[in-house]
Design an enzyme around this catalytic site. Sequence first.
Site, PDB file in Angstrom:
ATOM      1  N   GLU A 285       0.828  -1.205   0.000  1.00  0.00           N
ATOM      2  CA  GLU A 285       0.000   0.000   0.000  1.00  0.00           C
ATOM      3  C   GLU A 285       0.868   1.264   0.000  1.00  0.00           C
ATOM      4  O   GLU A 285       0.429   2.318  -0.457  1.00  0.00           O
ATOM      5  CB  GLU A 285      -0.907  -0.019   1.250  1.00  0.00           C
ATOM      6  CG  GLU A 285      -2.278   0.584   1.005  1.00  0.00           C
ATOM      7  CD  GLU A 285      -3.253   0.294   2.143  1.00  0.00           C
ATOM      8  OE1 GLU A 285      -4.052  -0.645   1.995  1.00  0.00           O
ATOM      9  OE2 GLU A 285      -3.242   1.008   3.156  1.00  0.00           O
ATOM     10  N   HIS A 306       7.350 -26.848  -0.828  1.00  0.00           N
ATOM     11  CA  HIS A 306       6.678 -27.963  -1.489  1.00  0.00           C
ATOM     12  C   HIS A 306       5.471 -27.506  -2.300  1.00  0.00           C
ATOM     13  O   HIS A 306       4.642 -28.315  -2.704  1.00  0.00           O
ATOM     14  CB  HIS A 306       6.289 -29.012  -0.441  1.00  0.00           C
ATOM     15  CG  HIS A 306       7.493 -29.611   0.201  1.00  0.00           C
ATOM     16  ND1 HIS A 306       8.009 -30.831  -0.147  1.00  0.00           N
ATOM     17  CD2 HIS A 306       8.341 -29.108   1.142  1.00  0.00           C
ATOM     18  CE1 HIS A 306       9.109 -31.073   0.566  1.00  0.00           C
ATOM     19  NE2 HIS A 306       9.322 -30.037   1.351  1.00  0.00           N
ATOM     20  N   LYS A 420     -14.401   0.250  -3.455  1.00  0.00           N
ATOM     21  CA  LYS A 420     -15.454   0.638  -2.509  1.00  0.00           C
ATOM     22  C   LYS A 420     -16.571   1.377  -3.235  1.00  0.00           C
ATOM     23  O   LYS A 420     -17.754   1.108  -3.009  1.00  0.00           O
ATOM     24  CB  LYS A 420     -14.889   1.558  -1.424  1.00  0.00           C
ATOM     25  CG  LYS A 420     -13.992   0.882  -0.432  1.00  0.00           C
ATOM     26  CD  LYS A 420     -13.661   1.876   0.684  1.00  0.00           C
ATOM     27  CE  LYS A 420     -12.474   1.434   1.495  1.00  0.00           C
ATOM     28  NZ  LYS A 420     -11.963   2.486   2.354  1.00  0.00           N
TER      29      LYS A 420
HETATM   30  O1  PA5 Z   1      -4.069   1.447   5.933  1.00  0.00           O
HETATM   31  C1  PA5 Z   1      -5.184   1.919   5.842  1.00  0.00           C
HETATM   32  O2  PA5 Z   1      -5.383   3.121   5.925  1.00  0.00           O
HETATM   33  C2  PA5 Z   1      -6.365   1.020   5.619  1.00  0.00           C
HETATM   34  O3  PA5 Z   1      -5.996  -0.309   5.615  1.00  0.00           O
HETATM   35  C3  PA5 Z   1      -7.403   1.237   6.691  1.00  0.00           C
HETATM   36  O4  PA5 Z   1      -6.842   0.947   7.945  1.00  0.00           O
HETATM   37  C4  PA5 Z   1      -8.606   0.356   6.435  1.00  0.00           C
HETATM   38  O5  PA5 Z   1      -9.129   0.663   5.188  1.00  0.00           O
HETATM   39  C5  PA5 Z   1      -9.653   0.528   7.500  1.00  0.00           C
HETATM   40  O6  PA5 Z   1     -10.126   1.834   7.575  1.00  0.00           O
HETATM   41  P1  PA5 Z   1     -10.929   2.317   8.840  1.00  0.00           P
HETATM   42  O7  PA5 Z   1     -10.005   2.212  10.002  1.00  0.00           O
HETATM   43  O8  PA5 Z   1     -11.326   3.736   8.558  1.00  0.00           O
HETATM   44  O9  PA5 Z   1     -12.126   1.410   8.972  1.00  0.00           O
END
Ligand code: PA5
Length: 444
Positions: A285, A306, A420
């Site tokens: 990310e 394996h 989303k």
């Molecule tokens: O790294 C990030 O920002 C995401 O993985 C968020 O943590 C994830 O989308 C969850 O978001 P939220 O904490 O608003 O539910």
Amino acid sequence: MPELDLHYLKNFISEEELSEAAPRAEKAAEVLFSKSGAGAEFTGFVSLPKGYDKEEFERIKAAAEKIRSQSEVLIVIGIGGSYLGARAVIELLTSPLRNRIKTDGPEIYFAGCNLSPDYMYELGEICKEKDFSVNVISKSGTTTEPAIAFRFFRKLLAEKYGREGARERIFCTTDRERGTLKALADSEGWETFVVPDDIGGRFSVLTPVGLLPIAAAGIDIDGLLAGAAAGAEEYSSGDFEKNAAIRYAAARNVLLEKGKTLELLVSYEPAFAQMAEWWKQLFGESEGKDGKGLFPCSAIFSTDLHSLGQFVQEGKRSLFETVVRFEKARHSFPVERDGENLDGLDFLAGMDLCEINEKARLGTLAAHTEGGVPNIVITVLEKSPYEIGKLIYFFEIAVSVSGYMLGVNPFNQPGVESYKKNMFALLGKPGYENMRAAIEAKLD
Ligand code: PA5
């Protein structure tokens, strides 16, 4: 520790190539530490090990004790950065079999990280039979997966304990002021903990996001933060020679420039599997944007030797391995002599499984480097809160420097939004009506 060994890159990148990358890595580190780069407003994790909120830290410990005393099961609700770190640390520092063996504290299950009806139903069945508490973790409070799970579990709590009783069993980790979850918590009187504004989800494991479930699992969170603080000492230097996190960032960038587009994070310790999931989010990310980045993937050896082993040895030469090895195991497990030796294993008699595992690692290292797979080795002394706190900090600094070297903003995640929006439109969420026809046409 952790110790970084770049020695096994010698047949793939030269000393000169690494030296050439050093000034770029040092520049990227300077941008990070001076908070002058893109996304600098999300670099609060750098000073966190020393500057965390001590009052809240004590409240976390007290809440963890309450959870431990009143619960046979803890349901941790969250997705992405809101759960991966906690799951990783709990599994690594206790056991992947934690819920099946007699351990210290409640069984811990994670919800809100998928949309499977079967998974949700089964977790609900577990909770019906046992005393349980819930830690819901969401910065926004509107992420669909955890929001659905939380609706389900708080109803279950209310049915079992009444509204008053449920209040004692719901712990919210969310924004300090804003958001649906914060508003709900304030109106219901649930205890809340803060997801800091200056730390993104994937960097939040050492904040209340990770610390509450980790403490509820009986893990020493002081030790975890002490390790991170030691990391903050060791990895705050902008000097390439002195800072292993910067050297790791540089090495992986040079490998990428040479066509190695996949980084396989390997451990010979099954308890590390969820840590690798955390690492995949942290690196994927942070770096995977603007058409750039290394694809982070993971394997547990010798299990996956394996399954994936054939590809690693002889498939497309596009990957390198970063192996995290632990010097010590918690238990000794010698192979016993068997007088009859019908299985032919007596040559191993008296040898500890730890030693055999290490020989598997060394044999694989020789085979894979011979097969054209560069290897980076990171040695960690042991699975202790201190060492893992330090390892977490090491990776957080490394990925930030690496992202800046790549020329991306390591602290945003614009691509996560695309699915989303489409999902909301397909589900008929108010405000997304106009998108629906276009998405359905694309799916035709
Ligand atoms: O790294 C990030 O920002 C995401 O993985 C968020 O943590 C994830 O989308 C969850 O978001 P939220 O904490 O608003 O539910």
